[in-house]
Design a protein around this motif. Structure first.
Motif, PDB file in Angstrom:
ATOM      1  N   THR A   1       0.876  -1.170   0.000  1.00  0.00           N
ATOM      2  CA  THR A   1       0.000   0.000   0.000  1.00  0.00           C
ATOM      3  C   THR A   1       0.916   1.223   0.000  1.00  0.00           C
ATOM      4  N   PRO A   2       0.379   2.414  -0.104  1.00  0.00           N
ATOM      5  CA  PRO A   2       1.251   3.596  -0.045  1.00  0.00           C
ATOM      6  C   PRO A   2       2.048   3.705   1.248  1.00  0.00           C
ATOM      7  N   ALA A   3       1.604   3.001   2.307  1.00  0.00           N
ATOM      8  CA  ALA A   3       2.265   3.123   3.611  1.00  0.00           C
ATOM      9  C   ALA A   3       3.338   2.078   3.852  1.00  0.00           C
ATOM     10  N   ARG A   4       3.200   0.868   3.268  1.00  0.00           N
ATOM     11  CA  ARG A   4       4.092  -0.223   3.665  1.00  0.00           C
ATOM     12  C   ARG A   4       4.022  -1.376   2.670  1.00  0.00           C
ATOM     13  N   LYS A   5       5.116  -2.174   2.616  1.00  0.00           N
ATOM     14  CA  LYS A   5       5.125  -3.429   1.871  1.00  0.00           C
ATOM     15  C   LYS A   5       4.807  -4.578   2.829  1.00  0.00           C
ATOM     16  N   PHE A   6       4.192  -5.644   2.271  1.00  0.00           N
ATOM     17  CA  PHE A   6       3.774  -6.762   3.108  1.00  0.00           C
ATOM     18  C   PHE A   6       4.135  -8.101   2.471  1.00  0.00           C
ATOM     19  N   ILE A   7       4.506  -9.064   3.323  1.00  0.00           N
ATOM     20  CA  ILE A   7       4.578 -10.470   2.936  1.00  0.00           C
ATOM     21  C   ILE A   7       3.604 -11.217   3.840  1.00  0.00           C
ATOM     22  N   ILE A   8       2.624 -11.884   3.226  1.00  0.00           N
ATOM     23  CA  ILE A   8       1.623 -12.631   3.981  1.00  0.00           C
ATOM     24  C   ILE A   8       2.003 -14.103   3.958  1.00  0.00           C
ATOM     25  N   VAL A   9       1.987 -14.726   5.132  1.00  0.00           N
ATOM     26  CA  VAL A   9       2.227 -16.161   5.249  1.00  0.00           C
ATOM     27  C   VAL A   9       0.928 -16.809   5.702  1.00  0.00           C
ATOM     28  N   ASP A  10       0.339 -17.626   4.847  1.00  0.00           N
ATOM     29  CA  ASP A  10      -0.925 -18.306   5.168  1.00  0.00           C
ATOM     30  C   ASP A  10      -0.600 -19.706   5.678  1.00  0.00           C
ATOM     31  N   ALA A  11      -0.807 -19.945   6.978  1.00  0.00           N
ATOM     32  CA  ALA A  11      -0.430 -21.226   7.593  1.00  0.00           C
ATOM     33  C   ALA A  11      -1.637 -22.150   7.683  1.00  0.00           C
ATOM     34  N   PRO A  12      -1.420 -23.462   7.565  1.00  0.00           N
ATOM     35  CA  PRO A  12      -2.519 -24.428   7.672  1.00  0.00           C
ATOM     36  C   PRO A  12      -3.117 -24.438   9.080  1.00  0.00           C
ATOM     37  N   GLY A  13      -4.399 -24.816   9.150  1.00  0.00           N
ATOM     38  CA  GLY A  13      -5.074 -24.878  10.435  1.00  0.00           C
ATOM     39  C   GLY A  13      -5.122 -26.263  11.037  1.00  0.00           C
ATOM     40  N   HIS A  14      -4.996 -27.313  10.206  1.00  0.00           N
ATOM     41  CA  HIS A  14      -5.063 -28.673  10.729  1.00  0.00           C
ATOM     42  C   HIS A  14      -3.899 -28.965  11.663  1.00  0.00           C
ATOM     43  N   ILE A  15      -4.156 -29.748  12.703  1.00  0.00           N
ATOM     44  CA  ILE A  15      -3.137 -30.047  13.699  1.00  0.00           C
ATOM     45  C   ILE A  15      -1.948 -30.771  13.082  1.00  0.00           C
TER      46      ILE A  15
END
Length: 421
Positions: A78-92
């Motif tokens: 966004t104009p304010a910041r760069k992002f790296i999203i890590v989507d982690a699994p929910g299963h145990i």
């Protein structure tokens, strides 16, 4: 423009992938061909909506089962910041994936289904976030539309999680009620919850302070490669290449090479492959990749750690650590593995399992002789050679380590080093 790396975690079907899809969609961070692809994939749905979870659930098995299996990474800004999203699994059974994905994150979004409140995976993922030293936790209470946007439901879950955070000594917790499906409080503030006066999720991600997470006190430089060009004009050239993982180094600093303990001073700092005369760098700091030149010849090789003499880490052959076991083969007392800390690697044996940590009650069970996949425990290891490290709570860069199976060369355990045993 700075960079925020954050992970989303929570129980199965809490809406992690949908939340990320909504975040990308509403912030206009989706490429046109990506949007067309998911529109084609969900064409013909009765409600006419687009399945935003398909933006992160990229594996065929994930699409077929409707769950996240692998760790998915997405990038946007966004104009304010760069992002790296890590989507982690929910299963145990995929908890180990969450550990690897979260190891370098500065913030964790823990999703909680408003209908179910705090559940086992909420406790497990919060515990892992705490052990990994993630400084900022956002409790995203999702699916508020399914509980009529009730303030009482939101408040009850905040109270439940606050008790959990107290046990884990987690201080920086932010609570946000939202609906990923409808977009409430994800990018834009929701009109359906006028009682909530806090920020929307994206606003918080853009404004959360992350500069204090850089360790500039403990100067650490794991040597990756020794450079010795065989040319006439550079016949006296010897450099030590690597990445400064924490702290800062200056020309003239007194340094110590570990584990040998030999000392010298920094004669020059080379950056970007140019000669010191061209760059004239008098100092360098984390996370810069540099080549250090020392005033005198010292026996240094890959795996050694260069530190400032006035800031010494722990050097020991007996190590105490928190372990997340990541293999289907059991972890047992007496087993032998390869231990890697930074660029250093040495053989080690399991001397003791001090206790196993219950992820639901956080109780410590002593007298355990073996661990199974996804178990968490405090262990004591004996190494063949001395290793140099900092306690993980003080320095994540040099306090994290992995265990490697000697026969298969597979990473089988993640370690948060505590200190000398």
């Amino acid at each position: 423009m700075d960079l925020l790396r954050f992970i989303t975690a929570g129980s199965v079907d809490d809406g992690k992938s949908t939340l990320i899809g909504r975040l990308l969609y509403d912030s206009k961070s989706i490429l046109a061909d990506q949007l067309e692809a998911i529109e084609r994939a969900t064409k013909g749905r009765d409600d006419g909506t687009v399945d935003l979870a398909l933006l992160t659930d990229g594996l065929r098995s994930e699409r077929e089962q409707g769950i996240t299996i692998d760790v998915a990474y997405r990038y946007f800004q966004t104009p304010a910041r760069k992002f790296i999203i890590v989507d982690a699994p929910g299963h145990i059974q995929y908890t180990r994936n969450m550990v690897t994905g979260a190891s370098n994150c500065q913030l964790a979004i823990v999703l909680v289904d408003a209908r179910h409140g705090v559940v086992e995976q909420t406790r497990r993922h919060s515990l892992i976030a705490s052990l990994l030293g993630i400084p900022h936790i956002v409790v995203a209470i999702n699916k508020m539309d399914l509980v009529d946007y009730s303030q009482d439901v939101f408040s009850d879950i905040c109270i439940q999680y606050a008790e959990l955070a107290k046990k884990l000594n987690v201080n920086q917790v932010t609570y946000i009620p939202l609906s990923a499906l409808n977009g409430d409080n994800v990018v834009d503030k929701s009109e359906s919850m006028p009682w909530y006066d806090g920020p929307a999720l994206l606003e918080h991600l853009e404004s959360v302070e992350i500069d204090d997470n850089v360790n500039l006190e403990q100067a650490r430089f794991p040597v990756q490669y020794v450079i010795r060009p065989q040319t006439t004009e550079l016949h006296d050239y010897r450099g030590y290449a690597g990445k400064i993982t924490s702290g800062q180094f200056r020309k003239g600093d007194a340094i110590t090479v570990l584990p040998s303990g030999e000392t010298s001073t920094i004669d020059a700092i080379e950056v970007a492959g140019r000669s010191p005369a061209e760059t004239h760098y008098d100092e360098a700091f984390a996370p810069m990749s540099v080549v250090l030149h020392l005033a005198n010849d010292v026996d240094i090789s890959r795996g050694d750690l260069i530190v400032r003499t006035d800031s010494q880490p722990v050097v020991s052959q007996s190590v105490e650590a928190m372990l997340c076991w990541m293999d289907t083969k059991e972890f047992k007392v007496g087993n032998k593995y390869l231990l890697q800390v930074g660029t250093a690697r040495t053989r080690c044996s399991v001397r003791e399992i001090a206790y196993q940590l219950n992820v639901n009650t956080y109780e410590e069970t002593e007298g355990v002789e073996s661990l199974k996949l996804n178990d968490l425990a405090k262990v004591i290891l004996r190494t063949a050679q001395p290793i140099s490290f900092d306690p993980y709570r003080q320095n994540r860069a040099t306090g994290g380590a992995i265990l490697i199976d000697e026969t298969s060369n597979v990473t089988v355990g993640a370690l948060m080093l505590i200190g000398e045993a």
